[in-house]
Design a protein around this motif. Structure first.
Motif, PDB file in Angstrom:
ATOM      1  N   MET A   1     -13.388  12.302  -0.573  1.00  0.00           N
ATOM      2  CA  MET A   1     -12.519  12.362  -1.874  1.00  0.00           C
ATOM      3  C   MET A   1     -11.997  11.419  -2.281  1.00  0.00           C
ATOM      4  SD  MET A   1      -8.448  13.516  -1.263  1.00  0.00           S
ATOM      5  CE  MET A   1      -8.705  14.320  -0.187  1.00  0.00           C
ATOM      6  N   SER A   2     -12.568  11.549  -4.067  1.00  0.00           N
ATOM      7  CA  SER A   2     -12.031  10.716  -4.792  1.00  0.00           C
ATOM      8  C   SER A   2     -11.471  10.286  -5.173  1.00  0.00           C
ATOM      9  CB  SER A   2     -13.002  10.750  -6.097  1.00  0.00           C
ATOM     10  OG  SER A   2     -12.611  12.233  -6.614  1.00  0.00           O
ATOM     11  N   PRO A   3     -10.663   8.639  -5.338  1.00  0.00           N
ATOM     12  CA  PRO A   3      -9.404   8.331  -5.211  1.00  0.00           C
ATOM     13  C   PRO A   3      -8.604   8.634  -6.400  1.00  0.00           C
ATOM     14  CG  PRO A   3     -11.261   6.468  -5.804  1.00  0.00           C
ATOM     15  CD  PRO A   3     -11.537   7.691  -5.544  1.00  0.00           C
ATOM     16  N   ASP A   4      -8.757   9.684  -7.319  1.00  0.00           N
ATOM     17  CA  ASP A   4      -8.883  10.453  -9.155  1.00  0.00           C
ATOM     18  C   ASP A   4      -8.063  10.786  -8.459  1.00  0.00           C
ATOM     19  OD1 ASP A   4     -11.074  10.824 -10.534  1.00  0.00           O
ATOM     20  OD2 ASP A   4     -11.189  11.110  -8.526  1.00  0.00           O
ATOM     21  N   VAL A   5      -8.216  11.917  -7.170  1.00  0.00           N
ATOM     22  CA  VAL A   5      -7.914  13.047  -6.810  1.00  0.00           C
ATOM     23  C   VAL A   5      -6.744  13.076  -6.193  1.00  0.00           C
ATOM     24  CG1 VAL A   5      -8.232  15.478  -5.135  1.00  0.00           C
ATOM     25  CG2 VAL A   5      -9.808  14.474  -5.743  1.00  0.00           C
ATOM     26  N   PRO A   6      -5.679  14.076  -7.099  1.00  0.00           N
ATOM     27  CA  PRO A   6      -4.616  13.797  -6.347  1.00  0.00           C
ATOM     28  C   PRO A   6      -4.011  14.061  -4.514  1.00  0.00           C
ATOM     29  CG  PRO A   6      -4.298  15.054  -7.953  1.00  0.00           C
ATOM     30  CD  PRO A   6      -5.624  15.182  -7.801  1.00  0.00           C
TER      31      PRO A   6
ATOM     32  N   GLY B   1      -3.794   8.010  20.739  1.00  0.00           N
ATOM     33  CA  GLY B   1      -3.825   9.304  19.726  1.00  0.00           C
ATOM     34  C   GLY B   1      -3.272   9.244  18.471  1.00  0.00           C
ATOM     35  N   VAL B   2      -1.480   8.685  18.915  1.00  0.00           N
ATOM     36  CA  VAL B   2      -0.192   9.121  17.160  1.00  0.00           C
ATOM     37  C   VAL B   2      -1.122   8.236  16.203  1.00  0.00           C
ATOM     38  CG1 VAL B   2       1.788   8.926  17.496  1.00  0.00           C
ATOM     39  CG2 VAL B   2       1.649  10.214  19.422  1.00  0.00           C
ATOM     40  N   VAL B   3      -0.918   7.182  16.730  1.00  0.00           N
ATOM     41  CA  VAL B   3      -1.496   5.800  15.529  1.00  0.00           C
ATOM     42  C   VAL B   3      -2.930   6.239  15.027  1.00  0.00           C
ATOM     43  CG1 VAL B   3      -2.346   3.175  15.300  1.00  0.00           C
ATOM     44  CG2 VAL B   3      -0.374   4.262  17.016  1.00  0.00           C
ATOM     45  N   ARG B   4      -3.950   7.129  15.666  1.00  0.00           N
ATOM     46  CA  ARG B   4      -4.630   7.148  14.764  1.00  0.00           C
ATOM     47  C   ARG B   4      -4.736   8.507  14.138  1.00  0.00           C
ATOM     48  NH1 ARG B   4      -9.191   5.749  13.174  1.00  0.00           N
ATOM     49  NH2 ARG B   4     -11.288   7.208  13.469  1.00  0.00           N
ATOM     50  N   TRP B   5      -4.125   8.939  14.646  1.00  0.00           N
ATOM     51  CA  TRP B   5      -3.951  10.349  13.887  1.00  0.00           C
ATOM     52  C   TRP B   5      -3.185  10.420  12.845  1.00  0.00           C
ATOM     53  CZ3 TRP B   5       1.881  12.244  13.192  1.00  0.00           C
ATOM     54  CH2 TRP B   5       1.372  13.146  12.150  1.00  0.00           C
ATOM     55  N   ARG B   6      -1.802   8.785  12.785  1.00  0.00           N
ATOM     56  CA  ARG B   6      -1.234   8.937  11.421  1.00  0.00           C
ATOM     57  C   ARG B   6      -2.088   7.868  10.304  1.00  0.00           C
ATOM     58  NH1 ARG B   6       1.406  10.439   7.535  1.00  0.00           N
ATOM     59  NH2 ARG B   6       2.902   8.611   7.543  1.00  0.00           N
TER      60      ARG B   6
ATOM     61  N   ARG C   1      -2.519   9.095   7.065  1.00  0.00           N
ATOM     62  CA  ARG C   1      -2.822   8.176   5.348  1.00  0.00           C
ATOM     63  C   ARG C   1      -4.147   8.313   4.789  1.00  0.00           C
ATOM     64  NH1 ARG C   1       1.578   4.328   8.549  1.00  0.00           N
ATOM     65  NH2 ARG C   1       3.148   5.614   8.102  1.00  0.00           N
ATOM     66  N   ALA C   2      -5.193   7.813   5.630  1.00  0.00           N
ATOM     67  CA  ALA C   2      -6.415   7.152   4.822  1.00  0.00           C
ATOM     68  C   ALA C   2      -7.017   8.733   3.788  1.00  0.00           C
ATOM     69  CB  ALA C   2      -7.684   7.157   5.312  1.00  0.00           C
ATOM     70  N   MET C   3      -6.800   9.628   4.111  1.00  0.00           N
ATOM     71  CA  MET C   3      -6.658  10.979   3.575  1.00  0.00           C
ATOM     72  C   MET C   3      -5.993  11.223   2.121  1.00  0.00           C
ATOM     73  SD  MET C   3      -7.803  14.322   6.507  1.00  0.00           S
ATOM     74  CE  MET C   3      -6.702  13.950   7.610  1.00  0.00           C
ATOM     75  N   GLU C   4      -4.804  11.071   2.692  1.00  0.00           N
ATOM     76  CA  GLU C   4      -3.861  11.230   1.402  1.00  0.00           C
ATOM     77  C   GLU C   4      -4.117   9.995   0.107  1.00  0.00           C
ATOM     78  OE1 GLU C   4       0.037  11.036   3.094  1.00  0.00           O
ATOM     79  OE2 GLU C   4       0.036  12.942   4.020  1.00  0.00           O
TER      80      GLU C   4
ATOM     81  N   GLY D   1      -7.432   8.869   0.574  1.00  0.00           N
ATOM     82  CA  GLY D   1      -8.391   8.559  -0.567  1.00  0.00           C
ATOM     83  C   GLY D   1      -9.574   7.483  -0.697  1.00  0.00           C
ATOM     84  N   ARG D   2      -9.493   6.922   1.093  1.00  0.00           N
ATOM     85  CA  ARG D   2      -9.544   5.600   2.103  1.00  0.00           C
ATOM     86  C   ARG D   2     -10.891   6.645   2.788  1.00  0.00           C
ATOM     87  NH1 ARG D   2      -4.226   4.336   2.149  1.00  0.00           N
ATOM     88  NH2 ARG D   2      -4.861   3.760   4.546  1.00  0.00           N
ATOM     89  N   ALA D   3     -11.664   5.948   2.216  1.00  0.00           N
ATOM     90  CA  ALA D   3     -12.508   5.798   4.255  1.00  0.00           C
ATOM     91  C   ALA D   3     -11.692   5.993   5.196  1.00  0.00           C
ATOM     92  CB  ALA D   3     -13.364   4.200   4.158  1.00  0.00           C
ATOM     93  N   LEU D   4     -11.913   6.708   6.144  1.00  0.00           N
ATOM     94  CA  LEU D   4     -11.227   6.981   7.343  1.00  0.00           C
ATOM     95  C   LEU D   4     -11.847   5.127   8.343  1.00  0.00           C
ATOM     96  CD1 LEU D   4     -12.621  10.456   8.667  1.00  0.00           C
ATOM     97  CD2 LEU D   4     -10.317   9.365   7.075  1.00  0.00           C
ATOM     98  N   PRO D   5     -10.357   4.920   8.582  1.00  0.00           N
ATOM     99  CA  PRO D   5     -10.743   4.024   9.611  1.00  0.00           C
ATOM    100  C   PRO D   5     -10.603   3.677  10.830  1.00  0.00           C
ATOM    101  CG  PRO D   5      -8.164   4.308  10.416  1.00  0.00           C
ATOM    102  CD  PRO D   5      -9.252   5.630   9.039  1.00  0.00           C
ATOM    103  N   SER D   6     -11.709   2.638  11.328  1.00  0.00           N
ATOM    104  CA  SER D   6     -12.459   3.216  12.667  1.00  0.00           C
ATOM    105  C   SER D   6     -11.372   2.441  14.107  1.00  0.00           C
ATOM    106  CB  SER D   6     -13.725   1.976  12.430  1.00  0.00           C
ATOM    107  OG  SER D   6     -13.444   0.594  12.576  1.00  0.00           O
ATOM    108  N   THR D   7     -12.619   3.044  15.247  1.00  0.00           N
ATOM    109  CA  THR D   7     -11.733   2.142  16.078  1.00  0.00           C
ATOM    110  C   THR D   7     -12.007   2.231  17.510  1.00  0.00           C
ATOM    111  OG1 THR D   7     -10.275   2.812  17.450  1.00  0.00           O
ATOM    112  CG2 THR D   7     -11.321   4.412  16.643  1.00  0.00           C
ATOM    113  N   LYS D   8     -11.546   0.644  18.291  1.00  0.00           N
ATOM    114  CA  LYS D   8     -12.363   0.451  19.489  1.00  0.00           C
ATOM    115  C   LYS D   8     -11.644   1.331  20.227  1.00  0.00           C
ATOM    116  CE  LYS D   8     -13.765  -3.788  17.446  1.00  0.00           C
ATOM    117  NZ  LYS D   8     -13.890  -4.426  16.906  1.00  0.00           N
ATOM    118  N   ALA D   9     -10.677   2.402  20.240  1.00  0.00           N
ATOM    119  CA  ALA D   9     -10.445   2.846  22.065  1.00  0.00           C
ATOM    120  C   ALA D   9     -11.111   3.615  22.214  1.00  0.00           C
ATOM    121  CB  ALA D   9      -8.472   3.601  21.068  1.00  0.00           C
TER     122      ALA D   9
END
Length: 116
Positions: free
Chosen positions: A1-6, A71-76, A80-83, A85-93
């Motif tokens: 998703m591009s950053p200019d998408v609402p 699970g809760v932290v990752r979901w949030r 937030r990243a999708m809303e 328009g950023r890249a999804l964060p990585s995790t070591k969990a």
């Protein structure tokens, strides 16, 4: 998703996929909790002393709590990243979870091997 998408135009399929992943984390936490109870209460006393059973159960219970929180932290974070328009964060969990479960598996194999 591009950053200019609402943010209102986040594809619902991605949101639902994020929720399914969250539910998988919670399902894993419940399974680890059940395993902790099973090790402590259902493993025969002659198979392993109470201290060893309690140690394995405690490790499994702590991992279950960790997985539920992650699970809760990752979901949030993903939401937030999708809303935004950023890249999804990585995790070591997932690596931590795999190592913890493997460690408990090694202890369980040791208990079963000594009981034979």
């Amino acid at each position: 998703m591009s950053p200019d998408v609402p943010t209102a135009l986040v594809d619902y399929r991605f949101t639902l996929a994020n929720e399914r992943t969250f539910l998988a984390w919670i399902r894993t936490a419940l399974g680890l909790s059940a395993a902790a109870v099973a090790v402590v209460h259902l493993l025969p006393a002659d198979a392993a002393p109470l201290g060893l059973r309690a140690a394995i159960g405690l490790v499994l219970a702590c991992v279950a709590v960790y997985v539920a929180v992650v699970g809760v932290v990752r979901w949030r974070q993903v939401d937030r990243a999708m809303e935004a328009g950023r890249a999804l964060p990585s995790t070591k969990a997932t690596v931590v979870l795999a190592c913890a479960v493997a460690g408990c598996g090694v202890l369980t194999v040791a208990v079963v091997a000594t009981a034979l």
